[in-house]
Write an enzyme that holds these catalytic residues in place. Structure first.
Site, PDB file in Angstrom:
ATOM      1  N   LYS A  12      10.012   1.018   3.474  1.00 28.45           N
ATOM      2  CA  LYS A  12       8.749   1.579   4.187  1.00 28.45           C
ATOM      3  C   LYS A  12       8.262   1.127   5.139  1.00 28.45           C
ATOM      4  CE  LYS A  12       5.254   4.457   1.795  1.00 28.45           C
ATOM      5  NZ  LYS A  12       4.453   4.873   0.203  1.00 28.45           N
TER       6      LYS A  12
HETATM    7  O1  G3P Z   1       1.773   7.674  -1.164  1.00 27.45           O
HETATM    8  C1  G3P Z   1       0.795   7.327  -0.305  1.00 27.45           C
HETATM    9  C2  G3P Z   1      -0.159   8.001  -1.164  1.00 27.45           C
HETATM   10  O2  G3P Z   1      -0.511   6.614  -1.929  1.00 27.45           O
HETATM   11  C3  G3P Z   1      -1.536   7.548   0.217  1.00 27.45           C
HETATM   12  O3  G3P Z   1      -2.701   8.426  -1.650  1.00 27.45           O
HETATM   13  O4  G3P Z   1      -4.661   9.548  -2.231  1.00 27.45           O
HETATM   14  O5  G3P Z   1      -4.523   6.789  -0.572  1.00 27.45           O
HETATM   15  O6  G3P Z   1      -3.866   9.444   0.482  1.00 27.45           O
HETATM   16  P1  G3P Z   1      -4.176   8.534  -1.333  1.00 27.45           P
END
Ligand code: G3P
Length: 212
Positions: free
Chosen positions: A83
Protein backbone atom coordinates in the site's frame (compact mmCIF):
# COMPACT_ATOMS: atom_id res chain seq x y z
CA UNK A 1 -18.38 -7.04 -5.15
CA UNK A 2 -15.78 -8.64 -2.90
CA UNK A 3 -15.49 -7.85 0.81
CA UNK A 4 -12.18 -7.29 2.57
CA UNK A 5 -11.90 -6.62 6.28
CA UNK A 6 -10.23 -3.34 7.25
CA UNK A 7 -8.37 -4.03 10.48
CA UNK A 8 -5.01 -5.08 11.95
CA UNK A 9 -6.60 -6.72 14.98
CA UNK A 10 -6.12 -10.45 14.60
CA UNK A 11 -9.15 -11.41 16.71
CA UNK A 12 -11.37 -9.39 14.36
CA UNK A 13 -9.81 -11.06 11.32
CA UNK A 14 -10.49 -14.48 12.85
CA UNK A 15 -14.16 -13.52 13.41
CA UNK A 16 -14.40 -12.13 9.87
CA UNK A 17 -12.95 -15.36 8.49
CA UNK A 18 -15.56 -17.43 10.35
CA UNK A 19 -18.30 -15.49 8.56
CA UNK A 20 -17.06 -17.12 5.34
CA UNK A 21 -17.50 -14.11 3.05
CA UNK A 22 -14.26 -12.15 3.50
CA UNK A 23 -11.63 -12.46 0.78
CA UNK A 24 -8.83 -10.12 1.88
CA UNK A 25 -7.48 -7.74 4.51
CA UNK A 26 -6.35 -4.12 4.43
CA UNK A 27 -4.30 -2.34 7.06
CA UNK A 28 -2.87 1.14 7.40
CA UNK A 29 -0.54 2.84 9.92
CA UNK A 30 -3.47 3.95 12.12
CA UNK A 31 -4.91 0.41 12.24
CA UNK A 32 -1.46 -1.08 12.94
CA UNK A 33 -1.00 1.43 15.80
CA UNK A 34 -4.36 0.34 17.27
CA UNK A 35 -3.17 -3.29 17.27
CA UNK A 36 -0.16 -2.30 19.39
CA UNK A 37 2.10 -4.58 17.32
CA UNK A 38 4.69 -4.07 14.57
CA UNK A 39 3.64 -4.14 10.91
CA UNK A 40 5.70 -7.26 10.17
CA UNK A 41 4.45 -9.10 13.23
CA UNK A 42 0.77 -8.44 12.44
CA UNK A 43 1.08 -9.02 8.70
CA UNK A 44 2.90 -12.33 9.27
CA UNK A 45 0.06 -13.55 11.45
CA UNK A 46 -2.62 -12.34 9.02
CA UNK A 47 -1.01 -14.40 6.23
CA UNK A 48 -1.70 -17.54 8.30
CA UNK A 49 -5.39 -16.62 8.63
CA UNK A 50 -6.59 -15.33 5.25
CA UNK A 51 -5.60 -16.73 1.86
CA UNK A 52 -6.21 -13.57 -0.16
CA UNK A 53 -4.77 -10.11 -0.78
CA UNK A 54 -3.32 -8.50 2.37
CA UNK A 55 -2.41 -4.82 2.12
CA UNK A 56 0.64 -3.69 4.12
CA UNK A 57 1.31 0.05 3.99
CA UNK A 58 4.82 1.48 3.69
CA UNK A 59 5.84 4.59 5.65
CA UNK A 60 5.40 7.73 3.55
CA UNK A 61 8.87 8.70 2.35
CA UNK A 62 10.94 9.15 -0.82
CA UNK A 63 10.38 6.65 -3.64
CA UNK A 64 13.62 4.77 -3.06
CA UNK A 65 12.86 4.14 0.62
CA UNK A 66 9.27 3.07 -0.12
CA UNK A 67 10.44 0.71 -2.89
CA UNK A 68 12.95 -0.87 -0.49
CA UNK A 69 10.33 -1.30 2.24
CA UNK A 70 7.80 -2.58 -0.31
CA UNK A 71 10.21 -5.23 -1.58
CA UNK A 72 10.98 -6.25 2.01
CA UNK A 73 7.26 -6.64 2.88
CA UNK A 74 6.49 -8.44 -0.39
CA UNK A 75 9.05 -11.10 0.47
CA UNK A 76 7.05 -12.04 3.59
CA UNK A 77 4.28 -13.81 1.64
CA UNK A 78 2.91 -14.18 -1.90
CA UNK A 79 -0.39 -12.51 -0.88
CA UNK A 80 1.15 -9.24 0.31
CA UNK A 81 -0.01 -6.12 -1.52
CA UNK A 82 2.09 -3.00 -0.99
CA UNK A 83 0.00 0.00 0.00
CA UNK A 84 1.45 3.30 -1.16
CA UNK A 85 0.38 6.92 -0.71
CA UNK A 86 -0.89 9.01 -3.62
CA UNK A 87 2.16 11.27 -3.82
CA UNK A 88 4.71 11.80 -6.58
CA UNK A 89 7.07 9.42 -4.79
CA UNK A 90 4.27 6.95 -4.08
CA UNK A 91 3.40 6.79 -7.78
CA UNK A 92 7.10 6.34 -8.71
CA UNK A 93 7.31 3.50 -6.17
CA UNK A 94 4.09 1.99 -7.57
CA UNK A 95 5.60 1.90 -11.05
CA UNK A 96 8.87 0.38 -9.84
CA UNK A 97 7.14 -2.30 -7.74
CA UNK A 98 4.73 -3.12 -10.59
CA UNK A 99 7.75 -3.66 -12.86
CA UNK A 100 8.94 -6.24 -10.32
CA UNK A 101 5.53 -7.99 -10.39
CA UNK A 102 4.71 -6.80 -6.88
CA UNK A 103 1.04 -5.98 -6.29
CA UNK A 104 0.18 -2.47 -5.14
CA UNK A 105 -2.70 -0.58 -3.56
CA UNK A 106 -2.53 3.20 -3.97
CA UNK A 107 -4.32 4.79 -1.04
CA UNK A 108 -5.87 8.13 -0.08
CA UNK A 109 -7.47 8.61 -3.50
CA UNK A 110 -10.00 11.43 -3.67
CA UNK A 111 -10.24 12.31 -7.39
CA UNK A 112 -10.38 10.54 -10.77
CA UNK A 113 -7.19 12.41 -11.77
CA UNK A 114 -5.34 10.89 -8.81
CA UNK A 115 -6.72 7.46 -9.70
CA UNK A 116 -5.50 7.89 -13.29
CA UNK A 117 -1.94 8.49 -12.05
CA UNK A 118 -2.07 5.28 -10.02
CA UNK A 119 -3.59 3.29 -12.90
CA UNK A 120 -0.97 4.61 -15.30
CA UNK A 121 1.73 3.45 -12.85
CA UNK A 122 0.19 -0.04 -12.97
CA UNK A 123 -1.54 -0.10 -9.57
CA UNK A 124 -3.34 -3.36 -8.82
CA UNK A 125 -5.80 -1.47 -6.64
CA UNK A 126 -6.78 2.13 -5.90
CA UNK A 127 -8.48 2.99 -2.62
CA UNK A 128 -10.96 5.88 -2.69
CA UNK A 129 -11.92 6.88 0.89
CA UNK A 130 -15.71 7.12 1.04
CA UNK A 131 -16.18 8.13 4.68
CA UNK A 132 -13.65 10.94 4.46
CA UNK A 133 -15.27 12.19 1.20
CA UNK A 134 -18.62 12.14 2.97
CA UNK A 135 -17.19 14.00 6.01
CA UNK A 136 -15.96 16.77 3.71
CA UNK A 137 -19.24 16.98 1.75
CA UNK A 138 -17.96 15.44 -1.51
CA UNK A 139 -19.96 12.96 -3.61
CA UNK A 140 -18.31 9.59 -2.93
CA UNK A 141 -20.63 7.63 -5.23
CA UNK A 142 -19.68 9.89 -8.15
CA UNK A 143 -15.99 9.48 -7.33
CA UNK A 144 -16.15 5.68 -7.55
CA UNK A 145 -18.35 5.75 -10.66
CA UNK A 146 -15.98 8.19 -12.37
CA UNK A 147 -12.88 6.14 -11.48
CA UNK A 148 -14.54 2.98 -12.87
CA UNK A 149 -15.62 4.82 -16.02
CA UNK A 150 -12.11 6.21 -16.65
CA UNK A 151 -10.61 2.78 -15.90
CA UNK A 152 -12.96 1.00 -18.35
CA UNK A 153 -12.71 3.68 -21.05
CA UNK A 154 -8.91 3.52 -21.15
CA UNK A 155 -8.71 -0.23 -20.51
CA UNK A 156 -6.75 -0.32 -17.24
CA UNK A 157 -7.05 -3.43 -15.10
CA UNK A 158 -6.81 -1.63 -11.72
CA UNK A 159 -9.54 -2.58 -9.25
CA UNK A 160 -11.25 -0.15 -6.88
CA UNK A 161 -11.30 -0.80 -3.15
CA UNK A 162 -13.92 1.40 -1.49
CA UNK A 163 -12.32 2.28 1.85
CA UNK A 164 -13.12 4.40 4.91
CA UNK A 165 -16.50 2.66 5.21
CA UNK A 166 -18.14 3.87 8.43
CA UNK A 167 -21.73 2.64 8.11
CA UNK A 168 -24.04 0.45 6.04
CA UNK A 169 -25.06 3.42 3.89
CA UNK A 170 -21.41 3.71 2.78
CA UNK A 171 -21.67 0.06 1.71
CA UNK A 172 -24.77 0.90 -0.34
CA UNK A 173 -22.83 3.72 -2.00
CA UNK A 174 -19.87 1.44 -2.78
CA UNK A 175 -22.13 -1.29 -4.23
CA UNK A 176 -24.32 1.02 -6.30
CA UNK A 177 -21.30 2.91 -7.62
CA UNK A 178 -19.91 -0.39 -8.91
CA UNK A 179 -16.78 -0.70 -6.78
CA UNK A 180 -14.94 -3.98 -7.33
CA UNK A 181 -14.18 -4.41 -3.64
CA UNK A 182 -15.11 -2.75 -0.34
CA UNK A 183 -12.84 -2.95 2.69
CA UNK A 184 -14.96 -2.82 5.77
CA UNK A 185 -14.46 -2.77 9.56
CA UNK A 186 -15.79 -5.95 11.22
CA UNK A 187 -18.50 -4.07 13.15
CA UNK A 188 -19.96 -2.74 9.87
CA UNK A 189 -19.84 -6.20 8.23
CA UNK A 190 -21.81 -7.48 11.24
CA UNK A 191 -24.34 -4.64 10.85
CA UNK A 192 -24.90 -5.62 7.20
CA UNK A 193 -26.70 -8.75 8.43
CA UNK A 194 -29.23 -6.70 10.38
CA UNK A 195 -32.64 -5.38 9.37
CA UNK A 196 -35.58 -4.70 11.72
CA UNK A 197 -37.96 -6.57 9.39
CA UNK A 198 -35.67 -9.64 9.44
CA UNK A 199 -35.72 -9.58 13.25
CA UNK A 200 -39.50 -9.06 13.31
CA UNK A 201 -40.06 -11.78 10.69
CA UNK A 202 -38.00 -14.26 12.69
CA UNK A 203 -40.03 -13.55 15.83
CA UNK A 204 -43.28 -14.20 13.93
CA UNK A 205 -41.93 -17.45 12.42
CA UNK A 206 -40.67 -18.63 15.83
CA UNK A 207 -44.07 -17.91 17.44
CA UNK A 208 -45.98 -19.61 14.59
CA UNK A 209 -43.76 -22.68 14.62
CA UNK A 210 -44.77 -23.26 18.29
CA UNK A 211 -48.44 -23.45 17.15
CA UNK A 212 -47.80 -26.74 15.30
O1 G3P B 1 -9.14 1.75 4.74
C1 G3P B 1 -8.99 3.07 5.17
C2 G3P B 1 -9.71 3.28 6.44
O2 G3P B 1 -9.20 2.45 7.46
C3 G3P B 1 -9.77 4.69 6.88
O3 G3P B 1 -10.95 4.80 7.58
O4 G3P B 1 -12.58 5.81 9.07
O5 G3P B 1 -10.14 6.44 9.27
O6 G3P B 1 -11.50 7.22 7.33
P1 G3P B 1 -11.30 6.16 8.35
Amino acid sequence: MELFVDTAIVEEIKKAKELGIVKGVTTNPSLIAKSGRSVKDVINEITTLIDGPISAEVDESDAETMIKQGIEYSKMHKNIVIKLPLTQDGIKACKALTEQNIKTNVTLVFSPAQALLAMEAGATYVSPFLGRMDDAGFDAKKLIRDICEVRDYYGYSTQTIAASIRNVEHMNIAMLAGSDIATVPLKIIEKMYEHPLTTQGLKIFAADSKKK
